[in-house]
Enzyme design. Sequence first.
Site, PDB file in Angstrom:
ATOM      1  N   LYS A 199     -26.469  -9.761 -13.002  1.00 17.72           N
ATOM      2  CA  LYS A 199     -25.866  -8.381 -12.348  1.00 17.72           C
ATOM      3  C   LYS A 199     -24.430  -8.179 -12.927  1.00 17.72           C
ATOM      4  O   LYS A 199     -24.102  -6.961 -13.278  1.00 17.72           O
ATOM      5  CB  LYS A 199     -26.208  -8.397 -10.723  1.00 17.72           C
ATOM      6  CG  LYS A 199     -27.267  -8.604 -10.346  1.00 17.72           C
ATOM      7  CD  LYS A 199     -28.068  -7.320 -10.354  1.00 17.72           C
ATOM      8  CE  LYS A 199     -27.556  -6.219  -9.691  1.00 17.72           C
ATOM      9  NZ  LYS A 199     -28.545  -4.828  -9.648  1.00 17.72           N
ATOM     10  N   THR A 204     -24.417  -5.864  -6.486  1.00 15.18           N
ATOM     11  CA  THR A 204     -24.283  -6.692  -5.302  1.00 15.18           C
ATOM     12  C   THR A 204     -22.986  -7.390  -5.324  1.00 15.18           C
ATOM     13  O   THR A 204     -22.164  -7.493  -6.332  1.00 15.18           O
ATOM     14  CB  THR A 204     -25.371  -8.069  -5.980  1.00 15.18           C
ATOM     15  OG1 THR A 204     -24.903  -9.099  -4.675  1.00 15.18           O
ATOM     16  CG2 THR A 204     -25.316  -8.516  -6.922  1.00 15.18           C
ATOM     17  N   ASP A 205     -22.543  -7.669  -4.080  1.00 16.50           N
ATOM     18  CA  ASP A 205     -21.439  -8.741  -3.921  1.00 16.50           C
ATOM     19  C   ASP A 205     -21.200 -10.024  -4.822  1.00 16.50           C
ATOM     20  O   ASP A 205     -20.140 -10.452  -4.746  1.00 16.50           O
ATOM     21  CB  ASP A 205     -20.927  -8.749  -2.619  1.00 16.50           C
ATOM     22  CG  ASP A 205     -21.880  -9.593  -1.644  1.00 16.50           C
ATOM     23  OD1 ASP A 205     -23.027  -9.671  -2.243  1.00 16.50           O
ATOM     24  OD2 ASP A 205     -21.431  -9.880  -0.387  1.00 16.50           O
ATOM     25  N   TYR A 262     -28.638 -15.145 -11.525  1.00 16.37           N
ATOM     26  CA  TYR A 262     -28.845 -13.894 -10.767  1.00 16.37           C
ATOM     27  C   TYR A 262     -27.469 -12.945 -10.879  1.00 16.37           C
ATOM     28  O   TYR A 262     -27.486 -11.852 -11.277  1.00 16.37           O
ATOM     29  CB  TYR A 262     -29.453 -13.724  -9.435  1.00 16.37           C
ATOM     30  CG  TYR A 262     -29.393 -12.497  -8.547  1.00 16.37           C
ATOM     31  CD1 TYR A 262     -29.914 -11.262  -9.051  1.00 16.37           C
ATOM     32  CD2 TYR A 262     -28.534 -12.337  -7.587  1.00 16.37           C
ATOM     33  CE1 TYR A 262     -29.693 -10.212  -8.285  1.00 16.37           C
ATOM     34  CE2 TYR A 262     -28.331 -11.330  -6.966  1.00 16.37           C
ATOM     35  CZ  TYR A 262     -29.068 -10.259  -7.261  1.00 16.37           C
ATOM     36  OH  TYR A 262     -28.634  -8.840  -6.461  1.00 16.37           O
TER      37      TYR A 262
HETATM   38  P1  NAD Z   1     -36.525  -6.010  -4.701  1.00 22.14           P
HETATM   39  O1  NAD Z   1     -36.653  -7.160  -5.446  1.00 22.14           O
HETATM   40  O2  NAD Z   1     -37.097  -5.859  -3.553  1.00 22.14           O
HETATM   41  O3  NAD Z   1     -37.041  -4.622  -5.492  1.00 22.14           O
HETATM   42  C1  NAD Z   1     -36.989  -4.814  -7.008  1.00 22.14           C
HETATM   43  C2  NAD Z   1     -37.640  -3.713  -7.384  1.00 22.14           C
HETATM   44  O4  NAD Z   1     -37.317  -3.505  -8.972  1.00 22.14           O
HETATM   45  C3  NAD Z   1     -39.388  -3.959  -7.343  1.00 22.14           C
HETATM   46  O5  NAD Z   1     -39.923  -3.014  -6.876  1.00 22.14           O
HETATM   47  C4  NAD Z   1     -39.804  -4.345  -8.654  1.00 22.14           C
HETATM   48  O6  NAD Z   1     -41.063  -3.999  -8.962  1.00 22.14           O
HETATM   49  C5  NAD Z   1     -38.706  -3.515  -9.681  1.00 22.14           C
HETATM   50  N1  NAD Z   1     -38.686  -4.135 -11.113  1.00 22.14           N
HETATM   51  C6  NAD Z   1     -38.351  -5.129 -11.203  1.00 22.14           C
HETATM   52  N2  NAD Z   1     -38.225  -5.435 -12.709  1.00 22.14           N
HETATM   53  C7  NAD Z   1     -38.368  -4.030 -13.145  1.00 22.14           C
HETATM   54  C8  NAD Z   1     -38.644  -3.431 -14.327  1.00 22.14           C
HETATM   55  N3  NAD Z   1     -38.555  -4.327 -15.277  1.00 22.14           N
HETATM   56  N4  NAD Z   1     -38.924  -2.364 -14.600  1.00 22.14           N
HETATM   57  C9  NAD Z   1     -39.098  -1.265 -13.424  1.00 22.14           C
HETATM   58  N5  NAD Z   1     -38.856  -1.883 -12.205  1.00 22.14           N
HETATM   59  C10 NAD Z   1     -38.620  -3.301 -12.167  1.00 22.14           C
HETATM   60  O7  NAD Z   1     -34.832  -5.908  -4.756  1.00 22.14           O
HETATM   61  P2  NAD Z   1     -34.152  -5.204  -3.676  1.00 22.14           P
HETATM   62  O8  NAD Z   1     -33.486  -6.372  -2.612  1.00 22.14           O
HETATM   63  O9  NAD Z   1     -34.701  -4.002  -3.238  1.00 22.14           O
HETATM   64  O10 NAD Z   1     -32.729  -4.830  -4.365  1.00 22.14           O
HETATM   65  C11 NAD Z   1     -32.700  -3.626  -5.104  1.00 22.14           C
HETATM   66  C12 NAD Z   1     -31.231  -3.710  -5.946  1.00 22.14           C
HETATM   67  O11 NAD Z   1     -30.091  -3.824  -4.976  1.00 22.14           O
HETATM   68  C13 NAD Z   1     -31.090  -4.610  -6.868  1.00 22.14           C
HETATM   69  O12 NAD Z   1     -30.455  -4.291  -8.103  1.00 22.14           O
HETATM   70  C14 NAD Z   1     -30.282  -5.697  -6.281  1.00 22.14           C
HETATM   71  O13 NAD Z   1     -29.575  -6.645  -7.291  1.00 22.14           O
HETATM   72  C15 NAD Z   1     -29.377  -4.739  -5.326  1.00 22.14           C
HETATM   73  N6  NAD Z   1     -28.693  -5.421  -4.291  1.00 22.14           N
HETATM   74  C16 NAD Z   1     -29.675  -6.161  -3.277  1.00 22.14           C
HETATM   75  C17 NAD Z   1     -29.284  -6.618  -2.094  1.00 22.14           C
HETATM   76  C18 NAD Z   1     -30.218  -7.509  -1.261  1.00 22.14           C
HETATM   77  O14 NAD Z   1     -29.556  -8.056  -0.048  1.00 22.14           O
HETATM   78  N7  NAD Z   1     -31.414  -7.397  -1.256  1.00 22.14           N
HETATM   79  C19 NAD Z   1     -27.875  -6.480  -1.752  1.00 22.14           C
HETATM   80  C20 NAD Z   1     -26.946  -5.975  -2.704  1.00 22.14           C
HETATM   81  C21 NAD Z   1     -27.561  -5.489  -4.070  1.00 22.14           C
END
Ligand code: NAD
Length: 377
Positions: free
Chosen positions: A187, A135-136, A183
């Site tokens: 990360k 993430t940023d 968080y």
């Molecule tokens: P989300 O919370 O919607 O989904 C996370 C998924 O990970 C879920 O399906 C959950 O069941 C699974 N999970 C959590 N803990 C786990 C574990 N211990 N073992 C296996 N599975 C597990 O998250 P998202 O928004 O889809 O984000 C996905 C990734 O992208 C993350 O790494 C996040 O840091 C990164 N990210 C998100 C955003 C955003 O705006 N949502 C932006 C940049 C980066």
Amino acid sequence: MKRTIIITGGAGFIGSHVVRLFVNKYPDYHIINVDKLTYAGNLANLKDVEDKPNYTFVKADICDFDTIYALMQREHVDGIIHLAAESHVDRSIKDPFTFARTNVMGTLSMLQAAKLYWESLPERYEGKRFYHISTDEVYGALEMTHPEGIEPPFTTKASSGNHLAYGEAFFTEDLKYQPHSPYSAAKASSDHFVRAYHDTYGLPTVVTNCSNNYGPYQFPEKLIPLFINNIRNRKPLPVYGKGENVRDWLYVEDHARAIDLIFHEGAVNETYNIGGFNEWKNIDIIRVLIRTVDRLLGRPEGADMDLITFVTDRAGHDLRYAIDSSKLQRELGWEPTLQFEEGIEKTVRWYLDNQAWLDNVTSGDYQNYYEQMYKNR
Ligand code: NAD
Ligand code: TYD
């Protein structure tokens, strides 16, 4: 099968879009979705691909090293796209330990399993890839500075042309990490482990840091789906502080396309920032959401503005995020495809058209989906 790829966190918001894209676009790849199904994991997000022959779901915790290692050996995994994480800042403020466990120890477990399995093969790391999605927010917060006499948002120039900005600085790939929330600290730590595995063991890694995503299937605790749902149900909209914080928004399918491109063409040990040069103050987005929901529901446009409720600010609330994605645009030719207004309209329509999905998630019923669909397969 030409390739066998584990996608972790595939039942979550972004992961489900990545799984869908890969399963449909690459019928000769075997896509294994590894997800623990926490509150954020919802297999109903993947209904349309669950019966495809090149898709497998494995319910597992990424912290469970033995299970992950055995899966890699059994399935001859040659690529990993690692998205599984705890992802909500407000939850991390209340429960930082869960974030350290999953985001740091879980990533370490994935790295170590990939290292041991790939090192055991005659060709070792050749043709292998460990892609870590970050993430940023690891870069911390940016100031809202502006050239003298010019009020923000002001027009500034970037590789993709002119765009509006609330400050003169941007997150670039070489910026020092300065995470503020539990968080983003977790990360950041996972990103360091990924780079350490490259530098120490030669693991073929790549890392991307993306800005805020929006679109279908996002868990309705995050700003955009939460507020769409509240406007629909005429519930208060809890705006933190004065709503002056700035976020840089990208449509989730544009992120998934970038992941596809970088997985295949990104250079080993590189970092790419992903974002659409699309900065918005929270309060302005909220007003757009209200007008859009009202219009689509046939209410007088703006009738629900009185739902805006200013509440106590989030602790350590980062002021501004703004990604400079010119490296990705220049080196790999990626461009976002959707204008924000278009993306928001599409997103609001999706949530209004998929009330059953929203109601299922808000009631907690979605957590039975795995039992009904998968347990006895
Ligand atoms: P989300 O919370 O919607 O989904 C996370 C998924 O990970 C879920 O399906 C959950 O069941 C699974 N999970 C959590 N803990 C786990 C574990 N211990 N073992 C296996 N599975 C597990 O998250 P998202 O928004 O889809 O984000 C996905 C990734 O992208 C993350 O790494 C996040 O840091 C990164 N990210 C998100 C955003 C955003 O705006 N949502 C932006 C940049 C980066
Ligand atoms: P969020 O969707 O939680 O993403 P992040 O914190 O990772 O950027 O929040 C986006 C912005 O909206 C952030 O500045 C916090 C703000 N916000 C509110 O004002 N009220 C809310 O109820 C939520 C969930 C977020």
